[in-house]
Design a protein around this motif. Structure first.
Motif: not given
Lengths: 348, 222
Positions: B32-39
């Motif tokens: 999620a973090l690597d691909e830009g999903v908001d945390a």
């Protein structure tokens, strides 16, 4: 109508022989604040001397007309003897039961000292049984209880470790529960040798609020079977919380009686196990004896009898700070409605 | 990122919680973090969404407390990775909560699950632990000016302590919301003690917690 001593009444009840009236007793602590005040002591003191334990049990029975004297009151005697210490809350103004201050962090750290029966407050409890035996001339039945293996395990190991372990690390948890089972047998046999007239094994943390029926069958039941096989009758299998899904398995563990709390639908349990099995229960001790208006107590207690209890038992230890008039109403209601036969036990 | 991939990642997080796979939760959180999903999106619509499913499974008696605890562990595993990356602007300010089990009670499963709810919801949690002397709740509330005080007692014998704490806190600050939890706590007891909310068991606490998470998720969507 022939009258019996309280002890005879309870002994016959367990044998399912006719009795004069339903006894007022329990498989958990029944010490009352009225008895403690009469003795001029405070609640934290009661756990620390054999004389206090025995006298408070007898005084509670005498004050209210209970048929049994039951000791000990707290669940820390065994963990303390294993070396886990005890918090007695001596400075607290409230009534607080002792707790275990620290637990082992890993299953493999748990060691059972071979002489644990001589450690901590175990000798005090022993002496209290001896006093109970000698002082009251066999009038009252002497009741004893020991936590079941899973609940005992939860007293010495973090409960969440244990609960997760049953899924993640089953083999080691099974081995650990086996160790706890042997411990429970030792303590329970010891209490029987000291003269307990009946013994209740309370694996209270195993209801289906916590564990699935399938897990109960594979993890809890075999240990209870082993325990009841190792003990002399009469034996009680007590579990609190939700038990309707496991009541038939509870009945197959080998105890003479089943004890459940108010979360159990006793009428349904009765249907499942039949009329020949002793079932004890199932009122909410705190709500009924400490909180409720006295006018409602009779309805609650009579309700237990109507649902098919062979003895009306509180679902837990009596919380000592009871309302005197509520306990009197509880005893009076059992005497009033307990003269007719219960499902498993006839009347003289 | 395209919405299908976002959905896939959120589902991965949710499934990891439901299947109590801590490693998978960590892996999906990292993705999620690597691909830009908001945390915060990943926490609320991935991990917390999974916990909602867990609540249903518990209701249907497919899951019991051991499973709940393991699902909670998986949720924490994912959250530990995601939490440091939450953008301030994406989390509504939820406030602070003081939590603990009252003196005389050393059981804290229910308390820890409720704590999880507050963590997920973005609250600042002041966890006093277990067997907490009553006055510590009052002191901690005053020190932190927390809006919520949550207390748990597993045994009737310790429950009365809660009443005292409520009286002490309400006397000083009537606006503090009090939540009670534990096996002996019923609605009647909560009402009698002047509490604002209650949960009667660890399982029930989970249900309450999940309901609260669901409400927070709804609010987050709005």
């Amino acid at each position: 109508m022939a009258t019996m001593t309280p002890r005879e009444r309870i002994q016959k009840l367990f044998k399912k022989e006719p009795i004069d009236t339903m006894p007022v007793f329990s498989g958990q602590g029944m010490v009352t604040i009225q008895a403690i005040q009469k003795m001029g002591i405070r609640f934290p003191q009661v756990h620390t001397k054999a004389e206090y334990l025995a006298e408070s049990a007898i005084t509670s029975a005498e004050l209210f007309g209970f048929d049994a004297v039951i000791i000990p009151y707290d669940m820390c005697t065994v963990p303390e003897a294993l070396g886990r210490g005890v918090s007695l809350y001596e400075a607290s103004e409230d009534i607080l039961y002792p707790t275990v201050p620290s637990k082992w962090e890993k299953l493999e750290d748990v060691e059972i000292p071979p002489d644990f029966l001589q450690r901590g407050r175990m000798p005090i409890v022993d002496e209290a049984f001896r006093i109970l035996k000698s002082k009251q001339n066999g009038k009252y039945a002497i009741g004893a209880w020991v936590l079941g293996p899973f609940t005992m395990a939860g007293q010495v190991i973090e409960l969440d470790l244990l609960l997760k372990g049953v899924k993640k690390d089953k083999e080691r948890v099974v081995a650990f529960l086996d160790k706890m089972t042997d411990l429970v047998i030792k303590v329970a046999q010891h209490y029987q040798e000291l003269g307990a007239d009946y013994i209740s094994i309370r694996d209270m943390g195993t209801g289906t609020d916590l564990l699935s029926p399938r897990m109960w069958q594979s993890l809890i039941m075999p240990n209870l079977v082993k325990i009841f096989k190792a003990l002399k009758p009469p034996r009680v299998n007590h579990i609190c919380g939700s038990t309707n899904l496991i009541i038939e398995m509870m009945n197959e563990c080998g105890a003479e009686a089943l004890s459940v709390d108010h979360k159990n639908d006793m009428a349904e349990s009765r249907k499942k196990v039949g009329n020949d099995v002793l079932i004890f229960g199932d009122f909410d001790a705190y709500a009924t004896l400490n909180q409720m208006d006295v006018s409602k107590v009779e309805g609650v207690i009579k309700g237990c009898i109507d649902k098919g209890a062979d003895a009306v038992w509180p679902g837990c230890d009596i919380w000592p700070d009871v309302k005197k008039e509520n306990v009197e109403a509880y005893v009076a209601t059992i005497h009033k409605y307990g003269k007719i036969p219960s499902p498993a036990v006839g009347r003289l | 990122m395209d919405s299908a991939r976002r959905e896939e990642i959120l589902k991965g997080l949710s499934d990891a919680v439901v299947e109590y796979e801590e490693d998978a939760a960590r892996e999906w959180a990292q993705k999620a973090l690597d691909e830009g999903v908001d945390a915060f999106d990943a926490i609320m619509n991935g991990l917390a969404a999974g916990m909602e499913i867990v609540g249903d499974l518990y209701d249907r008696q497919e899951y019991f407390v051991p499973e709940l605890l393991m699902c909670a562990d998986a949720l924490y595993a994912g959250m530990d990775i995601l939490k440091p990356h939450i953008k301030k602007e994406s989390v509504p300010q939820r406030g602070q909560v003081v939590i603990g089990t009252v003196q005389g009670d050393v059981h804290d499963i229910g308390k820890n699950i409720i704590k999880l709810m507050f963590d997920v919801g973005g609250f600042t949690v002041h966890d006093l632990g277990r067997d907490v002397p009553l006055e510590n709740f009052v002191q901690e509330q005053l020190r932190t000016d927390s809006e919520i005080v949550a207390m748990s007692a597993m045994m009737t014998t310790t429950m009365m302590g809660m009443k005292k704490v409520i009286e002490m806190i309400k006397a000083k600050n009537p606006n503090v919301a009090i939540m009670l939890g534990g096996a002996p706590v019923t609605k009647d007891v909560a009402d009698l003690f002047g509490a604002d909310g209650y949960a009667e068991s660890a399982g029930n606490a989970v249900q309450e917690a999940i309901k609260m998470i669901s409400r927070l998720r709804e609010m987050h969507k709005e």
